[in-house]
Write an enzyme that holds these catalytic residues in place. Sequence first.
Site, PDB file in Angstrom:
ATOM      1  N   GLU A  62     -38.076  37.243  50.336  1.00  0.00           N
ATOM      2  CA  GLU A  62     -36.599  36.316  51.174  1.00  0.00           C
ATOM      3  C   GLU A  62     -37.091  36.333  52.548  1.00  0.00           C
ATOM      4  O   GLU A  62     -38.107  37.633  53.567  1.00  0.00           O
ATOM      5  CB  GLU A  62     -35.431  36.482  51.547  1.00  0.00           C
ATOM      6  CG  GLU A  62     -33.876  36.117  52.131  1.00  0.00           C
ATOM      7  CD  GLU A  62     -34.450  34.700  51.998  1.00  0.00           C
ATOM      8  OE1 GLU A  62     -34.140  33.868  53.224  1.00  0.00           O
ATOM      9  OE2 GLU A  62     -34.845  33.903  51.368  1.00  0.00           O
ATOM     10  N   GLN A  63     -37.773  34.620  53.779  1.00  0.00           N
ATOM     11  CA  GLN A  63     -37.747  34.772  55.046  1.00  0.00           C
ATOM     12  C   GLN A  63     -36.873  35.120  55.799  1.00  0.00           C
ATOM     13  O   GLN A  63     -37.332  35.646  57.144  1.00  0.00           O
ATOM     14  CB  GLN A  63     -38.168  33.368  55.499  1.00  0.00           C
ATOM     15  CG  GLN A  63     -37.041  32.696  55.130  1.00  0.00           C
ATOM     16  CD  GLN A  63     -37.600  31.010  55.416  1.00  0.00           C
ATOM     17  OE1 GLN A  63     -38.937  31.156  55.833  1.00  0.00           O
ATOM     18  NE2 GLN A  63     -36.691  30.045  55.126  1.00  0.00           N
ATOM     19  N   ARG A  97     -19.553  30.066  48.756  1.00  0.00           N
ATOM     20  CA  ARG A  97     -20.721  30.249  48.143  1.00  0.00           C
ATOM     21  C   ARG A  97     -21.384  31.357  48.859  1.00  0.00           C
ATOM     22  O   ARG A  97     -21.569  32.130  48.076  1.00  0.00           O
ATOM     23  CB  ARG A  97     -21.689  28.698  49.226  1.00  0.00           C
ATOM     24  CG  ARG A  97     -22.736  28.773  48.488  1.00  0.00           C
ATOM     25  CD  ARG A  97     -23.821  27.748  49.732  1.00  0.00           C
ATOM     26  NE  ARG A  97     -23.449  26.817  48.651  1.00  0.00           N
ATOM     27  CZ  ARG A  97     -24.199  26.227  47.761  1.00  0.00           C
ATOM     28  NH1 ARG A  97     -24.818  26.466  47.319  1.00  0.00           N
ATOM     29  NH2 ARG A  97     -24.013  24.553  47.331  1.00  0.00           N
ATOM     30  N   TYR A 125     -10.120  21.637  48.039  1.00  0.00           N
ATOM     31  CA  TYR A 125     -10.004  23.038  46.584  1.00  0.00           C
ATOM     32  C   TYR A 125      -9.161  23.949  46.873  1.00  0.00           C
ATOM     33  O   TYR A 125     -10.625  24.408  48.496  1.00  0.00           O
ATOM     34  CB  TYR A 125     -10.854  23.127  45.250  1.00  0.00           C
ATOM     35  CG  TYR A 125     -11.974  22.889  45.358  1.00  0.00           C
ATOM     36  CD1 TYR A 125     -13.050  23.668  45.848  1.00  0.00           C
ATOM     37  CD2 TYR A 125     -13.121  22.142  45.848  1.00  0.00           C
ATOM     38  CE1 TYR A 125     -14.326  24.008  46.097  1.00  0.00           C
ATOM     39  CE2 TYR A 125     -14.002  22.165  45.737  1.00  0.00           C
ATOM     40  CZ  TYR A 125     -14.893  23.612  46.176  1.00  0.00           C
ATOM     41  OH  TYR A 125     -16.344  23.567  46.382  1.00  0.00           O
ATOM     42  N   ASP A 172     -33.221  23.619  43.051  1.00  0.00           N
ATOM     43  CA  ASP A 172     -33.065  22.203  44.287  1.00  0.00           C
ATOM     44  C   ASP A 172     -34.735  22.684  44.305  1.00  0.00           C
ATOM     45  O   ASP A 172     -35.016  21.316  44.495  1.00  0.00           O
ATOM     46  CB  ASP A 172     -32.586  22.955  45.391  1.00  0.00           C
ATOM     47  CG  ASP A 172     -31.029  23.016  45.396  1.00  0.00           C
ATOM     48  OD1 ASP A 172     -30.634  22.251  44.367  1.00  0.00           O
ATOM     49  OD2 ASP A 172     -30.328  23.016  46.109  1.00  0.00           O
TER      50      ASP A 172
END
Length: 389
Positions: free
Chosen positions: A30-31, A104, A209, A287
Amino acid sequence: MRAIVVGAGIGGLAASLSLRRAGVEVTLVEQTARFTEVGAGIQLAPNATRELRRLNVLAAVAAQAARPAHVSFRTWSDGSEICRYALGREAEDEFGAPYLVVHRADLHRALAAAVPPESVRLDTVVVGIDQDDDCAHVTTASGERLTADLVVAADGIRSAARQWLFGEDEVVFSGTAAYRALLPSAEVTDLDLPPLAVWLGPDRHFVHYWVRRGELLNVVAVFSTEEAAQESWTAQAEPGEQLREFADWDPRVLSVLERAGRVHRYGIHTRTPLKRWSQGRVTLLGDSAHAMVPFQAQGAAQAILDAAVLGDALTDATPADVPDALDRYVRRRLAGATSMQARSARAGSEFHLPDGPEAEARNARMAAYAAEHRFMPQATAWRAKALDD
């Protein structure tokens, strides 16, 4: 079996857990210097939560989530209900897993907590991926060369790995942008809002929501625009901008937008569907492979399904089997993810129909479908299990 996973977003973390479950030794690269996950609310349909259960993180995610009993579709101008579909206990009984809405960051935190720290390399920027017949290699900005039997590129919508594998391929602006905000529940309790609602109007729709066990209201206000908007989770809207875009909407919508403190504005982008995701010992996931507009609430779910199928495909595989195993992964996932990309785009067009005959016909179709079915049309996708996808 050794794998390198590039990118520690939701897809990369889920892939790391799924591969470890399959007996693969994983290095997650991970960067950023520490685990961070920006963003706000996210919906997790049963196809996603079923796989989170297999990864032993569902309980941690559910503890921070809300469970809406239903989703209500409403008319933009007066809030009259077009139809509603069951979620809650009914969906869990039907599909074997719950429908959750979460922040998230809470989902990301639960996934990250399940990955052993010794498997993670933070502050590591990948500048190249290459391979030979026997191994795949990752080159870092510091000049280090990491070697494994396969590389999984989960490096997001602006994936560098996608370009390294398949050539130049720019992100595509969807013609839509969105305002998003989080409001403490105390600020909106007087509005008597449904637990999960989608308000449909000309060139716009509005979604809200509860997340974090009902402590926060997540708001997403989407609008069509010809002006390409910045793709950023942190860019802020101009004061009052969202009120001008949604002028004349139902007073409850305007009240929510008016009471929102910090409002972010971001452009919604996609990627052109690919005919393949893998090349030899290197594959795409999430993605980087199939970024889609969020109008079916399936972006994260599709990445989680990718991770589940990838782990299944590599179970009991040997290093020599990797190219064939990655081909199996892509064959099982590409058609479903590509179909969801198209369905999500169509949903956006349907949501934004102009007032008049087209919108009236849409509302009639939705009401008629809801009268015969308990669950939304896209619920067919919720039933698919990764092993059968």
